[in-house]
Design an enzyme around this catalytic site. Structure first.
Site, PDB file in Angstrom:
ATOM      1  N   ASP A  48     -23.699-127.522 -69.924  1.00  0.00           N
ATOM      2  CA  ASP A  48     -22.278-127.602 -70.232  1.00  0.00           C
ATOM      3  C   ASP A  48     -22.086-127.848 -71.727  1.00  0.00           C
ATOM      4  OD1 ASP A  48     -21.562-127.256 -67.541  1.00  0.00           O
ATOM      5  OD2 ASP A  48     -21.881-129.400 -67.145  1.00  0.00           O
TER       6      ASP A  48
ATOM      7  N   HIS B 201     -24.481-121.229 -69.074  1.00  0.00           N
ATOM      8  CA  HIS B 201     -23.495-122.160 -68.546  1.00  0.00           C
ATOM      9  C   HIS B 201     -23.744-122.504 -67.069  1.00  0.00           C
ATOM     10  CE1 HIS B 201     -20.114-124.638 -68.828  1.00  0.00           C
ATOM     11  NE2 HIS B 201     -19.247-123.845 -69.425  1.00  0.00           N
TER      12      HIS B 201
END
Length: 615
Positions: free
Chosen positions: A590, A586
């Site tokens: 995304d 992350h």
């Protein structure tokens, strides 16, 4: 003297290689392990290092020619003067230590214990010594740990025959001999970590004056000299000069008493403790025990039955020296541990009864809790030490979780067309290509299409920079027979067809399970795929293989009722469905990007059928 350069065997299914380019020309100097030429197989293009230092004397196979495995393709002239001068001082040392043994060939057979250092240099005085160095097993690998010497001093070894096993932070692998001859010296013992380029052994590559080679081998295997080097860490090595004094400390210290008693008799025969110190055979069932392991077991009084219970981490599950020494340490710890609990146990009812404080102390249960599992020594549990590979896996998984904030997205794909395609062509494909047609090549192809569409998932993180890789190297998680996991890499996977991917997957999987992988074949991956559906698992959340930023998980393909719209009406139909899970980093990826990536993978899989895929 000339050393042959042969076309190496790059995999079980690879029988030939095409010479792309000679990096060196005839007459040029080449150093050992320096790139000599580049070859191409149906799996991958790779560089071939020189087996020895010298001058490239002949090139027998020109560029562009396809050559069978094992064919001599070049010859290197090894500098006789440069290497011949090196061993000259060693025979002088041998003469100083044992002048009679160096002159008379029969001396080593009479004086078995003393001439061990001298026969190899003396016998090899007229032979040409070739250095064996710790090879560079990858760009990031700077050292290697010697696990086991397959050959001993005095034994003959053929070129490309396995000489030793080493371990790096990437993989355990076998190192072949660079030339044929007799192993003259071992300069780095088992268990030692050696920097790349260090000389670890020498091979006598001519057979002149090697008549003493056979006695040297017998001396190495049967003499007393190797025992102190192996059993130096345990205390039982010191008592042999005074076998009568050994039983004395047996009453005082339980940890040291059990071990010294079998040690002296183990040298003479079966020992004096009945079953303890018995002779260990070379083979027991299907398990092989090296002379080193047998010597330690006999010296420490370990029976064959006890030895068979020790889990082995060596080749084909063999017990190595380190396995045995680790077991001895644990056994001594178990023997020493129960000595402490009896004191509080006896103190409670008898000695400590008059005084109140000892009864009120909370410390009493603590030693009991520790002693209860340790005392039975396997009655209620078993202690299994992690082998080297499992330790690396554990370290890598923990580091990945600490490095990357993991998020997992899930999608499902209708692979009914793919299932029908495989069922129709799998038998014909296996007859034609010699490999099984699994689902993995199709999943790899779908992942490649998604990586081309979203290259940010084919990246790695370097501090505050994102490194987007131009090449697509797919790592395939492979389960090993011993329960461990390894991730061999298909380099330039986007250049391969479905058939090429099928061949690469089977070749890497087979060599991974037989410990034939090269370290370079388990590094350099840019994206990984794990197929836990093979074991019936529907869904998983895999851990990212650092320094990559994503990994695709494939679940089991199952028939499920799903709703489809046909001619404007909703209809329940039975389809072959599979869950796809993408774990991603992350820090740079995304949820939207991950979802788009999975969508391309799903659409690619759902388009695969008998009419759209050519095998």
């Amino acid at each position: 003297m000339r050393v042959d350069v042969v076309m190496p065997k790059m995999g079980e299914s690879v029988q030939e290689g095409k010479i792309i380019r000679w990096v060196k020309r005839v007459g040029e100097r080449v150093e050992q392990d320096e790139t000599l030429l580049e070859i191409s197989t149906d799996k991958v293009d790779t560089e071939i290092p020189a087996p020895a230092s010298g001058i490239l004397a002949e090139i027998l196979a020109p560029e562009g020619e396809t050559v069978p495995v094992g064919t001599v393709i070049a010859r290197i002239e090894v500098e006789v003067a440069a290497e011949g001068a090196a061993p000259a001082p060693e025979p002088e040392k041998a003469v100083e230590a044992a002048p009679a043994a160096s002159v008379e060939p029969a001396a080593p057979s009479v004086q078995a214990p003393t001439p061990i250092p001298s026969p190899a240099p003396a016998a090899m005085a007229s032979a040409q010594l070739l250095d064996v160095v710790m090879p560079k097993m990858g760009e990031s690998v700077q050292e290697g740990k010697i696990i086991r010497w397959v050959k001993r001093v005095g034994e003959r070894v053929e070129q490309d025959e396995t000489l030793l096993e080493i371990s790096t932070d990437k993989v355990d692998t076998e190192i072949p001999a660079p030339a044929s001859g007799v192993l003259a010296e071992i300069l780095a013992p088992e268990g030692e970590t050696v920097p790349v380029g260090t000389v670890i052994a020498r091979i006598a590559v001519t057979e002149g004056a090697i008549s003493t080679g056979a006695p040297t081998r017998q001396e190495v295997l049967s003499s007393k000299a190797p025992e102190p080097s192996v059993t130096a860490p345990p205390s039982p090595v010191t008592p042999p000069p005074s076998p009568v004094a050994a039983p004395a400390p047996a009453i005082a210290e339980p940890a040291a008493s059990v071990q010294p008693t079998p040690a002296p008799p183990a040298r003479s025969g079966n020992g004096h403790d009945g079953g303890v110190g018995e002779r260990i055979p070379r083979m027991s069932g299907r398990r092989f025990y090296s002379p080193l392991v047998r010597a330690i077991a006999e010296a420490e009084g370990i029976s064959l039955q006890e030895l068979e219970q020790i889990p082995g981490t060596g080749l084909e599950g063999r017990v190595t020296k380190h396995d045995l020494l680790r077991y001895l340490e644990q056994r001594r710890a178990r023997i020493a541990q129960p000595v402490q609990p009896p004191t509080p146990a006896e103190a409670t009812p008898t000695v400590e009864a008059p005084t109140a404080p000892p009864r009120i102390e909370v410390r009493e249960p603590t030693p009991r809790v520790e002693a209860v599992p340790t005392a039975p020594a396997g009655a209620e549990f078993e202690v299994i030490p992690m082998d080297h590979v499992r330790q690396l896996i554990a370290e890598h998984m923990v580091r990945s979780k600490h490095t990357s904030p993991h998020v997992t997205s899930v999608d499902e794909a209708d692979v009914t067309g793919l299932v029908r395609l495989r069922e129709r062509y799998k038998e014909e494909f296996e007859r034609r290509e010699g490999v099984k047609l699994t689902y993995m090549p199709f999943f790899i192809r779908a992942a490649i299409e998604a990586l081309k569409a979203f290259p940010l998932l084919n990246a790695s993180v370097d501090g505050k920079n994102i490194i987007v890789h131009k090449r697509i190297n797919i790592g395939i998680a492979t389960a090993l027979p011993n329960g461990n996991l390894i991730v061999p890499v298909i380099k330039n996977a986007d250049a391969l067809s479905i058939t090429g991917l099928a061949r690469a997957v089977q070749d890497l999987a087979q060599r991974a399970r037989t410990k034939k992988l090269l370290p370079d074949e388990v590094q350099g991956g840019t994206f990984s795929i794990t197929n836990f559906g093979t074991f019936g698992t529907l869904l998983g959340t895999p851990i990212i293989n650092q320094p990559q930023v994503a990994i695709l998980g494939i679940g089991a393909i199952q028939k499920r009722p799903v709703v489809r719209e046909i001619d404007g009406s909703d209809v329940i139909v039975v389809r072959h469905m599979v869950y796809l899970s993408l774990s991603f980093d992350h820090r740079i990826i995304d949820g939207m990007l991950a979802g788009q990536f999975l969508q391309v993978v799903r659409q690619s899989l759902e388009r695969m059928n008998e009419h759209t895929v050519q095998l």
